[in-house]
Design a protein around this motif. Sequence first.
Motif, PDB file in Angstrom:
ATOM      1  N   THR A  16       0.950  -1.031   0.034  1.00 16.98           N
ATOM      2  CA  THR A  16       0.053   0.020   0.086  1.00 16.98           C
ATOM      3  C   THR A  16       0.800   1.296   0.015  1.00 16.98           C
ATOM      4  O   THR A  16       1.770   1.431   0.716  1.00 16.98           O
ATOM      5  CB  THR A  16      -0.839  -0.113   1.162  1.00 16.98           C
ATOM      6  OG1 THR A  16      -1.802  -0.980   1.279  1.00 16.98           O
ATOM      7  CG2 THR A  16      -1.838   1.212   1.196  1.00 16.98           C
ATOM      8  N   VAL A  17       0.626   2.210  -1.039  1.00 17.02           N
ATOM      9  CA  VAL A  17       1.281   3.342  -1.006  1.00 17.02           C
ATOM     10  C   VAL A  17       0.506   4.529  -0.843  1.00 17.02           C
ATOM     11  O   VAL A  17      -0.339   4.776  -1.892  1.00 17.02           O
ATOM     12  CB  VAL A  17       2.351   3.252  -2.238  1.00 17.02           C
ATOM     13  CG1 VAL A  17       3.183   4.732  -2.544  1.00 17.02           C
ATOM     14  CG2 VAL A  17       3.200   2.246  -2.377  1.00 17.02           C
ATOM     15  N   ASP A  18       0.798   5.619  -0.145  1.00 13.31           N
ATOM     16  CA  ASP A  18       0.009   6.715  -0.209  1.00 13.31           C
ATOM     17  C   ASP A  18       0.799   7.834  -0.342  1.00 13.31           C
ATOM     18  O   ASP A  18       1.623   8.206   0.512  1.00 13.31           O
ATOM     19  CB  ASP A  18      -0.612   6.827   1.594  1.00 13.31           C
ATOM     20  CG  ASP A  18      -1.343   7.963   1.450  1.00 13.31           C
ATOM     21  OD1 ASP A  18      -1.290   8.769   0.809  1.00 13.31           O
ATOM     22  OD2 ASP A  18      -2.144   7.950   2.548  1.00 13.31           O
ATOM     23  N   PRO A  19       0.902   8.447  -1.444  1.00 18.09           N
ATOM     24  CA  PRO A  19       1.496   9.478  -2.044  1.00 18.09           C
ATOM     25  C   PRO A  19       1.358  10.885  -1.307  1.00 18.09           C
ATOM     26  O   PRO A  19       2.282  11.588  -1.206  1.00 18.09           O
ATOM     27  CB  PRO A  19       1.156   9.843  -3.437  1.00 18.09           C
ATOM     28  CG  PRO A  19      -0.096   8.932  -3.723  1.00 18.09           C
ATOM     29  CD  PRO A  19      -0.236   7.957  -2.601  1.00 18.09           C
ATOM     30  N   HIS A  20       0.178  10.970  -0.775  1.00 15.68           N
ATOM     31  CA  HIS A  20       0.043  12.150   0.042  1.00 15.68           C
ATOM     32  C   HIS A  20       0.677  12.505   1.276  1.00 15.68           C
ATOM     33  O   HIS A  20       1.075  13.407   1.734  1.00 15.68           O
ATOM     34  CB  HIS A  20      -1.520  12.400   0.232  1.00 15.68           C
ATOM     35  CG  HIS A  20      -2.256  12.692  -1.058  1.00 15.68           C
ATOM     36  ND1 HIS A  20      -2.386  13.921  -1.741  1.00 15.68           N
ATOM     37  CD2 HIS A  20      -2.834  11.800  -1.946  1.00 15.68           C
ATOM     38  CE1 HIS A  20      -2.976  13.707  -2.938  1.00 15.68           C
ATOM     39  NE2 HIS A  20      -3.335  12.358  -3.163  1.00 15.68           N
ATOM     40  N   ARG A  21       0.559  11.298   2.204  1.00 12.53           N
ATOM     41  CA  ARG A  21       1.287  11.190   3.284  1.00 12.53           C
ATOM     42  C   ARG A  21       2.892  10.541   3.210  1.00 12.53           C
ATOM     43  O   ARG A  21       3.480  10.682   4.194  1.00 12.53           O
ATOM     44  CB  ARG A  21       0.597  10.317   4.208  1.00 12.53           C
ATOM     45  CG  ARG A  21      -0.954  10.793   4.767  1.00 12.53           C
ATOM     46  CD  ARG A  21      -1.623   9.798   5.716  1.00 12.53           C
ATOM     47  NE  ARG A  21      -2.976  10.292   5.827  1.00 12.53           N
ATOM     48  CZ  ARG A  21      -3.910  10.279   5.432  1.00 12.53           C
ATOM     49  NH1 ARG A  21      -3.913   9.644   4.363  1.00 12.53           N
ATOM     50  NH2 ARG A  21      -5.068  10.879   5.773  1.00 12.53           N
ATOM     51  N   ARG A  22       2.966  10.350   1.753  1.00 15.48           N
ATOM     52  CA  ARG A  22       4.418   9.586   1.865  1.00 15.48           C
ATOM     53  C   ARG A  22       4.605   8.412   2.574  1.00 15.48           C
ATOM     54  O   ARG A  22       5.655   8.307   3.477  1.00 15.48           O
ATOM     55  CB  ARG A  22       5.381  10.508   1.838  1.00 15.48           C
ATOM     56  CG  ARG A  22       5.565  11.519   0.918  1.00 15.48           C
ATOM     57  CD  ARG A  22       6.925  11.948   0.136  1.00 15.48           C
ATOM     58  NE  ARG A  22       7.931  12.242   1.573  1.00 15.48           N
ATOM     59  CZ  ARG A  22       8.287  13.259   2.047  1.00 15.48           C
ATOM     60  NH1 ARG A  22       7.439  14.314   1.910  1.00 15.48           N
ATOM     61  NH2 ARG A  22       9.055  13.492   3.151  1.00 15.48           N
ATOM     62  N   HIS A  23       3.683   7.516   2.718  1.00 13.56           N
ATOM     63  CA  HIS A  23       3.438   6.511   3.834  1.00 13.56           C
ATOM     64  C   HIS A  23       3.814   5.138   2.801  1.00 13.56           C
ATOM     65  O   HIS A  23       2.996   5.142   1.759  1.00 13.56           O
ATOM     66  CB  HIS A  23       2.705   6.375   4.669  1.00 13.56           C
ATOM     67  CG  HIS A  23       2.789   7.255   5.678  1.00 13.56           C
ATOM     68  ND1 HIS A  23       1.863   7.599   6.516  1.00 13.56           N
ATOM     69  CD2 HIS A  23       3.711   8.339   6.020  1.00 13.56           C
ATOM     70  CE1 HIS A  23       2.117   8.358   7.675  1.00 13.56           C
ATOM     71  NE2 HIS A  23       3.484   8.900   7.141  1.00 13.56           N
ATOM     72  N   ALA A  24       4.529   4.133   3.104  1.00 13.26           N
ATOM     73  CA  ALA A  24       4.185   2.845   2.491  1.00 13.26           C
ATOM     74  C   ALA A  24       4.346   1.611   3.360  1.00 13.26           C
ATOM     75  O   ALA A  24       4.807   1.696   4.431  1.00 13.26           O
ATOM     76  CB  ALA A  24       5.313   2.694   1.211  1.00 13.26           C
ATOM     77  N   TYR A  25       3.285   0.687   2.892  1.00 10.43           N
ATOM     78  CA  TYR A  25       3.352  -0.492   3.853  1.00 10.43           C
ATOM     79  C   TYR A  25       3.178  -1.713   3.222  1.00 10.43           C
ATOM     80  O   TYR A  25       2.575  -1.761   1.935  1.00 10.43           O
ATOM     81  CB  TYR A  25       1.866  -0.472   4.861  1.00 10.43           C
ATOM     82  CG  TYR A  25       1.855   0.776   5.700  1.00 10.43           C
ATOM     83  CD1 TYR A  25       1.998   0.857   7.021  1.00 10.43           C
ATOM     84  CD2 TYR A  25       1.201   2.121   4.974  1.00 10.43           C
ATOM     85  CE1 TYR A  25       1.811   2.145   7.940  1.00 10.43           C
ATOM     86  CE2 TYR A  25       1.160   3.136   5.780  1.00 10.43           C
ATOM     87  CZ  TYR A  25       1.322   3.112   7.268  1.00 10.43           C
ATOM     88  OH  TYR A  25       1.187   4.243   7.999  1.00 10.43           O
TER      89      TYR A  25
END
Length: 221
Positions: A133-142
Amino acid sequence: MRVLIVEDEPMLAQALAAGLRHEAMAADIAADGQQALDRLTVNDYDIVILDRDLPVIHGDDVCRRITTDHPHCRILMLTAAVRLGDKVAGLTLGADDYLAKPFDFPELVARLRALSRRITPAQPPVRHFADLTVDPHRRHAYRKGRYLDLTRKEFAVLLLLVQAEGGVVSAEQLLEKAWDEHADPFTNAVRITISTLRRKLGEPSLLHTRIGEGYYLEEPR
């Protein structure tokens, strides 16, 4: 994404570039209209941040040229003018968005991300691939719910690979989108970044190399 900042105030241009790089965007700078057009013939930019009042070639003329010669490129026009007529004129020239100086940097970033979604409108804000899972807005990846502690470059490369949805992304494409014009085309930075990213993703292997072509994600079997 890769952004060209066309701004003749050096301190502002450098500050914007530093801020955008912190947001995992590749950012180049052009100090006048002619430099902007020259860079556009060499590099493939997603968005141009365009100051309207430019030396050598006026921002209005640059905007017209971008609209004609680079129709895929989005334009965010900056200006000190705040009159409604000036805003309408900028949008009429082909700009996709308009921001008056002075502005808050978070608003600029939000507008850039909104323009980016217009480039790839089918892409949801949060991307998924296999157990990633990649969230470009928060710059988080799991991965499997495990937070991945990635550098800005590693995150930018991972996002490009996820957006490719299993397609092969060449080292040249990664340099084009995740680095900037100062990157040495013969550098091993991409290989090193891929290596550390592969290690951080862990097992089973998700990130693969196709020799002579590039890199891709594949769901473990």
